[in-house]
Design a protein around this motif. Structure first.
Motif, PDB file in Angstrom:
ATOM      1  N   PHE A 114     -29.213  17.604 -39.647  1.00  0.00           N
ATOM      2  CA  PHE A 114     -30.089  18.301 -38.695  1.00  0.00           C
ATOM      3  C   PHE A 114     -31.034  17.297 -38.012  1.00  0.00           C
ATOM      4  CE2 PHE A 114     -30.135  23.158 -39.443  1.00  0.00           C
ATOM      5  CZ  PHE A 114     -28.787  23.169 -39.738  1.00  0.00           C
ATOM      6  N   VAL A 115     -31.573  16.371 -38.800  1.00  0.00           N
ATOM      7  CA  VAL A 115     -32.480  15.371 -38.213  1.00  0.00           C
ATOM      8  C   VAL A 115     -31.701  14.449 -37.269  1.00  0.00           C
ATOM      9  CG1 VAL A 115     -34.067  13.461 -38.742  1.00  0.00           C
ATOM     10  CG2 VAL A 115     -34.099  15.521 -40.145  1.00  0.00           C
ATOM     11  N   ALA A 116     -30.429  14.235 -37.567  1.00  0.00           N
ATOM     12  CA  ALA A 116     -29.607  13.372 -36.706  1.00  0.00           C
ATOM     13  C   ALA A 116     -29.530  13.917 -35.279  1.00  0.00           C
ATOM     14  CB  ALA A 116     -28.200  13.234 -37.284  1.00  0.00           C
ATOM     15  N   VAL A 117     -29.491  15.243 -35.138  1.00  0.00           N
ATOM     16  CA  VAL A 117     -29.351  15.809 -33.788  1.00  0.00           C
ATOM     17  C   VAL A 117     -30.708  16.115 -33.145  1.00  0.00           C
ATOM     18  CG1 VAL A 117     -27.049  16.724 -34.284  1.00  0.00           C
ATOM     19  CG2 VAL A 117     -29.051  18.234 -34.526  1.00  0.00           C
ATOM     20  N   ASP A 118     -31.801  15.985 -33.906  1.00  0.00           N
ATOM     21  CA  ASP A 118     -33.139  16.199 -33.340  1.00  0.00           C
ATOM     22  C   ASP A 118     -34.130  15.230 -33.993  1.00  0.00           C
ATOM     23  OD1 ASP A 118     -35.210  17.185 -31.879  1.00  0.00           O
ATOM     24  OD2 ASP A 118     -35.277  19.157 -32.851  1.00  0.00           O
ATOM     25  N   PRO A 119     -33.875  13.912 -33.813  1.00  0.00           N
ATOM     26  CA  PRO A 119     -34.654  12.931 -34.572  1.00  0.00           C
ATOM     27  C   PRO A 119     -36.137  12.911 -34.233  1.00  0.00           C
ATOM     28  CG  PRO A 119     -33.163  11.836 -33.025  1.00  0.00           C
ATOM     29  CD  PRO A 119     -32.834  13.291 -32.986  1.00  0.00           C
TER      30      PRO A 119
ATOM     31  N   LEU B 243     -28.019  24.702 -35.604  1.00  0.00           N
ATOM     32  CA  LEU B 243     -26.691  24.747 -36.231  1.00  0.00           C
ATOM     33  C   LEU B 243     -25.600  24.564 -35.183  1.00  0.00           C
ATOM     34  CD1 LEU B 243     -24.946  25.137 -38.760  1.00  0.00           C
ATOM     35  CD2 LEU B 243     -25.105  27.614 -38.414  1.00  0.00           C
ATOM     36  N   THR B 244     -25.751  25.192 -34.029  1.00  0.00           N
ATOM     37  CA  THR B 244     -24.716  25.040 -32.999  1.00  0.00           C
ATOM     38  C   THR B 244     -24.695  23.609 -32.448  1.00  0.00           C
ATOM     39  OG1 THR B 244     -26.217  25.967 -31.356  1.00  0.00           O
ATOM     40  CG2 THR B 244     -24.618  27.470 -32.305  1.00  0.00           C
ATOM     41  N   THR B 245     -25.863  22.965 -32.425  1.00  0.00           N
ATOM     42  CA  THR B 245     -25.897  21.565 -31.972  1.00  0.00           C
ATOM     43  C   THR B 245     -25.173  20.662 -32.969  1.00  0.00           C
ATOM     44  OG1 THR B 245     -28.019  22.016 -30.910  1.00  0.00           O
ATOM     45  CG2 THR B 245     -27.415  19.709 -31.162  1.00  0.00           C
ATOM     46  N   VAL B 246     -25.401  20.895 -34.237  1.00  0.00           N
ATOM     47  CA  VAL B 246     -24.680  20.109 -35.257  1.00  0.00           C
ATOM     48  C   VAL B 246     -23.174  20.353 -35.112  1.00  0.00           C
ATOM     49  CG1 VAL B 246     -24.285  19.816 -37.745  1.00  0.00           C
ATOM     50  CG2 VAL B 246     -26.620  19.998 -36.869  1.00  0.00           C
TER      51      VAL B 246
END
Ligand code: ADP
Ligand code: TZP
Ligand code: MG
Length: 281
Positions: A218-223, A22-25
């Motif tokens: 979420f997948v965008a920041v950890d594909p 969440l913090t990465t997003v």
């Protein structure tokens, strides 16, 4: 044999991952293109904004070659599909795939008509990273057949569709998520369940569509880890629902408080509420 929840990994492991995600997003604010139904546009965009992502509801075919290669993820949703929108969806899926961007499919009411089912099956040929539907939708896709349906609502529990989700994941290479009282996520081999959320979320239209868009963020920041990212998005959205429900008087106020809760989720609250378990055969 039906899968049962047997092994629970240390919950703090998932909880820490949820907070990190969440913090990465929030920090990266990924740009998410959504080609979605008219019902969901508002709640979906507000869900993405509350989570810290940046939504763009662009669907015109002429814009896709310029815009889609620059997004961080794409969310396609067939909820109010008409024939003239399908080329845009296919073009966007191709541009996302060709620029190595993840894309997520929401097969709303997939089994309700031949047109809708075929459209979903054609989109699945374009290799979605994640497919997220309710139990009835995933069963219809897995059987590739039109079913008696309640339209956009599910007439099945998510757990009725575990085997269907596994075979759909194996056949397509996508991560498959089935929402419901327990949100099921599988890569065709592993199966995990996110146990967050409240039943009243079903009484707000487009919560399913919105959590699919959150999965895209979420997948965008950890594909490279779409399996975990999908489960974490479902859990975080569920926790926001649980927090929102503490203040809500019914579906309309839950809609408002869910968005506020997602926006304001803090580390202690999230970590103490995330509940993800592993299912074993
Ligand atoms: N009985 C339930 N208990 C808790 N959360 C639920 C329940 N049913 C649905 N949800 C949550 O509501 C959201 C929408 O799911 P669902 O209603 O299955 O999707 P759809 O609207 O596409 O049919 C998801 O976040 C899901 O986890
Ligand atoms: C009511 C409705 N009709 C066509 S799309 C749509 C919204 C469905 O949203 P969700 O699948 O999230 O319930
Ligand atoms: Mg839905």
């Amino acid at each position: 044999m039906e899968a049962e929840p047997k092994v629970e990994p240390p919950s703090d492991q998932w909880a820490d991952k949820a907070w990190t995600m969440l913090t990465t997003v929030r920090r990266q604010s990924p740009l998410i293109q959504c080609i979605t139904n008219f019902v969901s546009m508002d709640l979906m965009a507000n869900t993405l904004l509350s989570a810290g992502a940046s939504p763009a509801m662009l669907h015109t075919l002429e814009e896709i070659p310029h815009f889609t290669p620059n997004v961080h993820a794409l969310c396609l949703n067939v909820g109010t599909l008409s024939a003239d929108w399908l080329p845009s969806m296919k073009a966007a899926a191709n541009f996302a795939s060709n620029s190595s961007k993840p894309w997520v499919l929401d097969p709303v009411a997939a089994g309700a008509s031949g047109f809708r089912l075929n459209a979903c099956l054609e989109l699945i040929q374009l290799k979605p990273t994640v497919i997220r539907g309710n139990g009835s939708e995933i069963l219809a896709l897995s059987k590739a057949s039109v079913q008696p349906t309640k339209g956009v609502d599910s007439s099945h529990e998510s757990t009725d569709a575990i085997e269907a989700a596994k075979s759909l994941a194996q056949a397509t290479g996508a991560i498959v998520a089935v929402s419901g009282a327990i949100d099921i996520v599988t890569d065709g081999k592993r199966v995990i369940g996110a146990h967050n959320g409240v039943a009243m979320m079903q009484k707000i239209t487009a919560t399913g569509c919105s959590v699919t868009a959150l999965i895209a963020a979420f997948v965008a920041v950890d594909p490279s880890n779409a399996f975990e990212a999908t489960a974490l998005a479902l859990s975080v959205f569920g926790v926001a629902g649980e927090m929102g429900m503490r203040l809500a008087k019914g579906p309309a106020s839950l809609r408002m408080h869910l968005i506020d809760s997602l926006y304001g989720l803090d580390e202690a609250t999230l970590i103490s509420h995330v509940k993800i378990t592993t299912f074993c055969d």
